[in-house]
Enzyme design. Structure first.
Site, PDB file in Angstrom:
ATOM      1  N   CYS A  41       0.647  -1.310   0.016  1.00 22.58           N
ATOM      2  CA  CYS A  41      -0.030  -0.155  -0.067  1.00 22.58           C
ATOM      3  C   CYS A  41       0.955   1.130  -0.065  1.00 22.58           C
ATOM      4  O   CYS A  41       2.019   1.160   0.654  1.00 22.58           O
ATOM      5  CB  CYS A  41      -0.703  -0.114   1.363  1.00 22.58           C
ATOM      6  N   GLY A  42       0.441   2.431  -0.649  1.00 23.74           N
ATOM      7  CA  GLY A  42       1.215   3.588  -0.443  1.00 23.74           C
ATOM      8  C   GLY A  42       1.097   4.027   0.913  1.00 23.74           C
ATOM      9  O   GLY A  42       2.337   4.835   1.124  1.00 23.74           O
TER      10      GLY A  42
END
Length: 167
Positions: A41-42
């Site tokens: 995930c970012g």
């Protein structure tokens, strides 16, 4: 600041990474930051800040408690063993990471059904918005909710941890 008390929160069962069942009762005297985590995930770099909180406050009765979740665009696809290895080798995670679970919908884990009843600072309760949503849980079951974009080292979280540890 929105805070809700959930008196039975420490008795809700969940699965450990080792496949057993436990509750938060073992942390009943502690201040906890419960977080749904993901490896792809970012927001994954938040692991670094979560680990720093663990190292800074761990000896004072604080623990981050991670729950991998694959509900958001498949950003936690690995097995629990792969997740644990990634967390340890990439981020040096020393806090407990439990088995994967769902945080929203019909299959939501009972712990997250309870946690999502708590409103955030804007007064919004309901579904977890994304990976790395945070719930600060005190020994008396008081819960404060921080949305994913609020970084673990944000002054609001740090101040809430320090206040909870001082009480």
């Amino acid at each position: 600041m929105t805070e809700t008390t959930l008196t039975d929160l420490h008795s809700i069962p969940f699965q450990t990474a080792e496949g057993g069942t436990t509750t938060l009762a073992g942390y009943a005297a502690d201040v906890l930051l419960v977080v749904n985590v993901a490896s792809k995930c970012g927001l994954t770099p938040q692991y670094e800040q979560l680990e720093q909180l663990q190292r800074t406050y761990g000896e004072r009765g604080f623990s981050v408690v991670g729950f991998p979740c694959n509900q958001f665009k498949g950003q936690e696809p690995g097995s629990i063993d792969e997740i644990l290895e990634y967390c340890a080798t990439t981020w040096g995670v020393s806090f407990p990471v439990n088995d994967k679970l769902e945080v929203n919908g019909e299959g939501a884990a009972p712990l997250y059904r309870a946690l999502t009843s708590v409103a955030d600072a804007e007064g919004e309760a309901g579904d977890v918005a994304w990976n790395f949503e945070k719930f600060l849980v005190t020994s008396d079951g008081a819960v404060r909710r921080f949305r994913p974009q609020v970084k673990p080292d944000d002054p609001a979280i740090v101040e809430a941890i320090e206040a909870a540890l001082a009480s």
